[in-house]
Design an enzyme around this catalytic site. Structure first.
Site, mmCIF file in Angstrom:
data_model
loop_
_atom_site.group_PDB
_atom_site.id
_atom_site.type_symbol
_atom_site.label_atom_id
_atom_site.label_comp_id
_atom_site.label_asym_id
_atom_site.label_seq_id
_atom_site.Cartn_x
_atom_site.Cartn_y
_atom_site.Cartn_z
ATOM 1 N N ASP A 256 5.292 -17.502 -3.330
ATOM 2 C CA ASP A 256 5.775 -16.115 -3.369
ATOM 3 C C ASP A 256 6.197 -15.716 -4.768
ATOM 4 O O ASP A 256 7.234 -16.174 -5.256
ATOM 5 C CB ASP A 256 6.990 -15.976 -2.440
ATOM 6 C CG ASP A 256 6.609 -16.053 -0.978
ATOM 7 O OD1 ASP A 256 5.798 -15.217 -0.541
ATOM 8 O OD2 ASP A 256 7.129 -16.942 -0.275
ATOM 9 N N GLY B 47 10.801 -9.971 0.068
ATOM 10 C CA GLY B 47 11.809 -10.124 -0.975
ATOM 11 C C GLY B 47 12.733 -11.308 -0.761
ATOM 12 O O GLY B 47 13.286 -11.850 -1.707
ATOM 13 N N PHE B 48 12.895 -11.721 0.496
ATOM 14 C CA PHE B 48 13.849 -12.791 0.779
ATOM 15 C C PHE B 48 13.355 -13.677 1.913
ATOM 16 O O PHE B 48 12.684 -13.200 2.834
ATOM 17 C CB PHE B 48 15.207 -12.185 1.191
ATOM 18 C CG PHE B 48 15.750 -11.224 0.181
ATOM 19 C CD1 PHE B 48 16.550 -11.665 -0.874
ATOM 20 C CD2 PHE B 48 15.438 -9.865 0.257
ATOM 21 C CE1 PHE B 48 17.018 -10.766 -1.830
ATOM 22 C CE2 PHE B 48 15.907 -8.964 -0.697
ATOM 23 C CZ PHE B 48 16.697 -9.414 -1.744
ATOM 24 N N GLY B 49 13.728 -14.948 1.852
ATOM 25 C CA GLY B 49 13.468 -15.853 2.962
ATOM 26 C C GLY B 49 14.574 -15.723 3.997
ATOM 27 O O GLY B 49 15.593 -15.070 3.757
ATOM 28 N N GLY B 50 14.358 -16.319 5.143
ATOM 29 C CA GLY B 50 15.413 -16.409 6.150
ATOM 30 C C GLY B 50 15.795 -15.121 6.857
ATOM 31 O O GLY B 50 16.893 -15.025 7.410
ATOM 32 N N ASP C 17 3.798 -13.493 7.836
ATOM 33 C CA ASP C 17 4.814 -14.008 6.911
ATOM 34 C C ASP C 17 6.161 -13.341 7.171
ATOM 35 O O ASP C 17 6.294 -12.124 7.032
ATOM 36 C CB ASP C 17 4.325 -13.697 5.483
ATOM 37 C CG ASP C 17 5.193 -14.276 4.391
ATOM 38 O OD1 ASP C 17 6.135 -15.029 4.695
ATOM 39 O OD2 ASP C 17 4.910 -13.961 3.211
ATOM 40 N N GLY C 18 7.162 -14.158 7.515
ATOM 41 C CA GLY C 18 8.529 -13.650 7.668
ATOM 42 C C GLY C 18 9.100 -13.928 9.044
ATOM 43 O O GLY C 18 8.565 -13.462 10.047
ATOM 44 N N GLY C 19 10.147 -14.737 9.084
ATOM 45 C CA GLY C 19 10.826 -15.005 10.352
ATOM 46 C C GLY C 19 9.984 -15.792 11.341
ATOM 47 O O GLY C 19 10.212 -15.736 12.548
ATOM 48 N N GLY D 111 8.979 -20.468 5.877
ATOM 49 C CA GLY D 111 9.861 -20.932 4.811
ATOM 50 C C GLY D 111 11.080 -21.608 5.393
ATOM 51 O O GLY D 111 11.174 -22.835 5.490
HETATM 52 C C1 DX5 Z 1 9.341 -13.056 1.886
HETATM 53 C C2 DX5 Z 1 8.272 -14.046 1.523
HETATM 54 C C3 DX5 Z 1 8.086 -15.096 2.536
HETATM 55 C C4 DX5 Z 1 9.306 -15.958 2.774
HETATM 56 C C5 DX5 Z 1 9.320 -16.230 4.249
HETATM 57 O O1 DX5 Z 1 9.324 -12.018 1.012
HETATM 58 O O2 DX5 Z 1 7.020 -13.390 1.362
HETATM 59 O O3 DX5 Z 1 6.946 -15.909 2.263
HETATM 60 O O4 DX5 Z 1 9.323 -17.166 2.066
HETATM 61 O O5 DX5 Z 1 10.476 -16.894 4.559
HETATM 62 P P1 DX5 Z 1 10.943 -17.141 6.053
HETATM 63 O O6 DX5 Z 1 9.883 -17.967 6.721
HETATM 64 O O7 DX5 Z 1 12.224 -17.897 5.860
HETATM 65 O O8 DX5 Z 1 11.143 -15.809 6.710
HETATM 66 ZN ZN ZN Z 2 5.160 -14.663 1.288
#
Ligand code: DX5
Ligand code: ZN
Length: 216
Positions: free
Chosen positions: A35, A142-145, A175-177, A197
């Protein structure tokens, strides 16, 4: 064809990147999701090419590069130089998307197009046959988790229908959650690639979590 798992490096331990990449090398992960954020297209900054240049030296999985940046067409050569397998750009960041997709292909990479949560899959009508993958964002990038946005499931099913109706082999990545629960529902809706992630890196045993996601 069984689905693919693309663990996201964003949730790795940046003080021990080598250790985490080696763990992924020895896991059932199919790709390595990278990312890149610029603080302009998304409200955060992650890592860039100097880091990925080192990652490429030890990563044994194909790099799945997700660019959350404005003007991604300026970086095609740099993405090529890290031996990326897939270069994915945001629909919302490309005024001349068709030209950008052509340039990614000319550079010898697969081309993916990402949609933010509010962007309908129907907008891909006239580009779908030219691309290798669609990445559906199931959180705001923009963010994980973050928490999975339920609406994404309907986007995956609608896109699956569009792809099947046209007899295309375009992949659907989400991608995401993504975790075991949302992952299962996404696969049922027609997803081909799951990015994870937090679910992987906060698991007590990340290798085992990848195994479980792979066997959903
Ligand atoms: C968010 C990223 C994702 C992120 C997903 O902007 O594009 O790739 O790492 O993280 P999780 O799986 O924790 O939602
Ligand atoms: Zn991503």
């Amino acid at each position: 064809m069984s689905h693919k798992i693309s663990p996201s490096l964003l949730s790795a331990d940046f003080l021990n990147l080598q250790k985490d990449i080696e763990m992924l090398n020895n896991s059932e992960a199919d790709w390595l999701h990278c990312d890149v954020m610029d603080g302009v297209f998304v409200p955060n900054i992650s890592f860039g090419f100097p880091v990925l240049e080192r990652v490429k030296e030890i990563a044994k999985k194909p790099l799945d590069v997700h660019l959350m940046i404005v003007q991604p067409e300026k970086f095609i050569q740099q993405v090529k130089d890290i031996n990326a397998y897939m270069m994915t750009v945001h629909y919302e960041a490309c005024t001349h998307l068709h030209r950008t997709v052509g340039a990614i292909h000319e550079a010898g990479m697969k081309a993916g197009v990402t949609l933010n949560p509010h962007t309908p899959v129907e907008l891909l009508e006239d580009i779908l046959e030219d691309i290798d993958m669609v990445l559906i964002m199931s959180v705001n990038p923009g963010f994980g988790g973050q928490k999975f946005i339920e609406r994404s499931l309907s986007k995956v099913s609608r896109l699956r229908r569009m792809i099947n109706e046209r007899n295309l082999s375009t992949l659907i990545e989400v991608d995401g959650g993504v975790n075991l629960e949302t992952g299962k529902r996404l696969l049922d809706a027609g997803a081909d690639v799951l990015v994870a992630g937090n679910a992987v890196f906060s698991a007590p045993d990340p290798t085992q979590m990848i195994h479980q996601l792979k066997n959903l």
